[in-house]
Design a protein around this motif. Structure first.
Motif, mmCIF file in Angstrom:
data_model
loop_
_atom_site.group_PDB
_atom_site.id
_atom_site.type_symbol
_atom_site.label_atom_id
_atom_site.label_comp_id
_atom_site.label_asym_id
_atom_site.label_seq_id
_atom_site.Cartn_x
_atom_site.Cartn_y
_atom_site.Cartn_z
ATOM 1 N N ALA A 83 0.840 -1.206 0.000
ATOM 2 C CA ALA A 83 0.000 0.000 0.000
ATOM 3 C C ALA A 83 0.876 1.258 0.000
ATOM 4 O O ALA A 83 0.583 2.238 -0.697
ATOM 5 C CB ALA A 83 -0.938 -0.015 1.211
ATOM 6 N N VAL A 84 1.948 1.220 0.774
ATOM 7 C CA VAL A 84 2.877 2.367 0.803
ATOM 8 C C VAL A 84 3.542 2.547 -0.562
ATOM 9 O O VAL A 84 3.714 3.678 -1.039
ATOM 10 C CB VAL A 84 3.925 2.173 1.923
ATOM 11 C CG1 VAL A 84 5.114 3.104 1.735
ATOM 12 C CG2 VAL A 84 3.273 2.399 3.284
ATOM 13 N N ARG A 124 7.666 16.419 6.621
ATOM 14 C CA ARG A 124 7.949 14.985 6.606
ATOM 15 C C ARG A 124 7.044 14.257 7.603
ATOM 16 O O ARG A 124 6.476 13.208 7.307
ATOM 17 C CB ARG A 124 9.424 14.780 6.963
ATOM 18 C CG ARG A 124 9.927 13.364 6.807
ATOM 19 C CD ARG A 124 11.293 13.228 7.484
ATOM 20 N NE ARG A 124 11.988 11.995 7.141
ATOM 21 C CZ ARG A 124 11.736 10.816 7.691
ATOM 22 N NH1 ARG A 124 10.770 10.674 8.590
ATOM 23 N NH2 ARG A 124 12.440 9.736 7.329
ATOM 24 N N ALA A 125 6.916 14.831 8.801
ATOM 25 C CA ALA A 125 6.086 14.222 9.837
ATOM 26 C C ALA A 125 4.611 14.213 9.415
ATOM 27 O O ALA A 125 3.876 13.255 9.698
ATOM 28 C CB ALA A 125 6.262 14.958 11.162
ATOM 29 N N ALA A 149 4.779 3.569 7.235
ATOM 30 C CA ALA A 149 4.754 4.973 6.796
ATOM 31 C C ALA A 149 6.153 5.576 6.879
ATOM 32 O O ALA A 149 6.589 6.305 5.976
ATOM 33 C CB ALA A 149 3.782 5.764 7.650
ATOM 34 N N GLU A 150 6.869 5.259 7.939
ATOM 35 C CA GLU A 150 8.243 5.754 8.090
ATOM 36 C C GLU A 150 9.119 5.270 6.931
ATOM 37 O O GLU A 150 9.911 6.033 6.379
ATOM 38 C CB GLU A 150 8.809 5.289 9.439
ATOM 39 C CG GLU A 150 10.308 5.479 9.638
ATOM 40 C CD GLU A 150 10.737 6.945 9.691
ATOM 41 O OE1 GLU A 150 9.919 7.801 10.072
ATOM 42 O OE2 GLU A 150 11.904 7.229 9.323
ATOM 43 N N ALA B 145 21.967 0.941 9.315
ATOM 44 C CA ALA B 145 22.340 1.694 10.519
ATOM 45 C C ALA B 145 21.246 2.702 10.872
ATOM 46 O O ALA B 145 20.804 2.808 12.022
ATOM 47 C CB ALA B 145 23.669 2.409 10.295
ATOM 48 N N SER B 146 20.800 3.420 9.865
ATOM 49 C CA SER B 146 19.798 4.450 10.087
ATOM 50 C C SER B 146 18.448 3.844 10.509
ATOM 51 O O SER B 146 17.752 4.372 11.382
ATOM 52 C CB SER B 146 19.685 5.269 8.803
ATOM 53 O OG SER B 146 18.645 6.174 8.892
ATOM 54 N N LEU B 147 18.094 2.714 9.908
ATOM 55 C CA LEU B 147 16.830 2.054 10.281
ATOM 56 C C LEU B 147 16.887 1.490 11.695
ATOM 57 O O LEU B 147 15.927 1.617 12.460
ATOM 58 C CB LEU B 147 16.520 0.915 9.307
ATOM 59 C CG LEU B 147 15.921 1.333 7.966
ATOM 60 C CD1 LEU B 147 15.902 0.138 7.010
ATOM 61 C CD2 LEU B 147 14.499 1.877 8.171
ATOM 62 N N ALA B 148 17.998 0.863 12.046
ATOM 63 C CA ALA B 148 18.137 0.307 13.396
ATOM 64 C C ALA B 148 18.069 1.436 14.428
ATOM 65 O O ALA B 148 17.420 1.305 15.478
ATOM 66 C CB ALA B 148 19.454 -0.462 13.517
#
Lengths: 191, 191
Positions: A83-84, A124-125, A149-150, B145-148
């Motif tokens: 969906a995203v 962004r938020a 979503a993130e 790294a950024s996701l963790a």
């Protein structure tokens, strides 16, 4: 001069980005923006935007709506990330190749000013929240909705950054799809 | 009054949060905060904080360092998320049970003011960046790294919100561990 100016909104956005890029954000006045937009007035400017800053975030509402509508329209069988992906397709389809230069200038203006960066973080938020809400309405539990979503906004902004590179030859849609795929692959390595 | 005031920093933070909660953030002056902190002066206040706002984000530097040091110290065999879990353990260990009420007041003050919310969003980004950098130094690729790190800050703030509920009986460390586990489970459902 009549109250109705054809494409005034779009002309003001283009004029503002050009002026900010040329002479700096702080040094540019609303009067100058209206003037550069083909002889519009300050009054016309304020009919469209609350202030000089908001002109740079003109797309926030329509972008949010594109994302949530696409998520709502995705087939019942679609996973949260499918969906995203559909939402990103809907959003990125509006960025045609002739917007690449303009987008690059817009990006540079924001990167150069911490107040604008904060405002961009807020947009962004808002986009993430729009997708989270739309996913929740499909029955996706909170944590999963928010994470999906993130990943979506992460893929969009990362792709947008790559796409605004003049050397880039792909469509934004293709870059975003590829980036989302890479994020999914990265998730699998987190352990 | 001497230049050295024992625990001045901590006393100023407590006094500020108490006053902001009682009479509002905007209505409170630096003089009042210094006074309430047991007769300190404005000069002492400004030796510790740049302004009234920064007193609420006093932990930013030390929290960043706790997170990155713990990630650096995690065993070579730790996965990115195991290193992040170690970082959360190090950070949450500093929130003892007697800080719960204070933390709830601090949280309410920030939630009530959009300028403070923006600042809090910035602190969140700083903590995420600290973890991302520390993970990169372990050889974790950028995206992972950024996701963790994002999962780590998400778990921390969500847990912090739950923990400041007076009805909550657990330690912040336990709530954070549980939350990170739930986020990992949610990831598996994204499709």
């Amino acid at each position: 001069m009549g109250r109705w100016e054809p494409n005034a909104r779009e002309r003001l956005v283009r004029a503002a980005v050009d002026l900010f890029a040329e002479q700096g954000y702080d040094a540019t006045t609303v009067n100058e923006i209206a003037e550069r937009a083909g002889g519009l007035t300050k009054t016309t400017f304020f009919r469209h935007f609350r202030d000089k800053r908001e002109v740079l975030f003109a797309g926030q509402e329509i972008h949010s709506r594109l994302l949530s509508d696409a998520i709502a329209a995705a087939p019942d069988s679609a996973t949260p990330l499918q969906a995203v992906a559909a939402a990103l397709d809907a959003l990125t389809a509006t960025f045609s190749g002739d917007r690449r230069d303009f987008s690059a200038r817009l990006r540079a203006v924001i990167a150069d000013n911490s107040e604008l960066q904060e405002r961009a973080m807020f947009k962004r938020a808002v986009l993430a929240e729009a997708m989270t809400d739309a996913l929740r309405k499909r029955g996706v539990p909170d944590a999963a909705a928010s994470l999906a979503a993130e990943l979506g906004v992460r893929a969009f902004y990362s792709a947008f950054g790559d796409w605004t590179d003049p050397a880039n030859q792909q469509t934004l849609a293709d870059v975003a799809r590829q980036t989302l795929k890479e994020l999914r692959a990265a998730i699998a390595t987190l352990g």
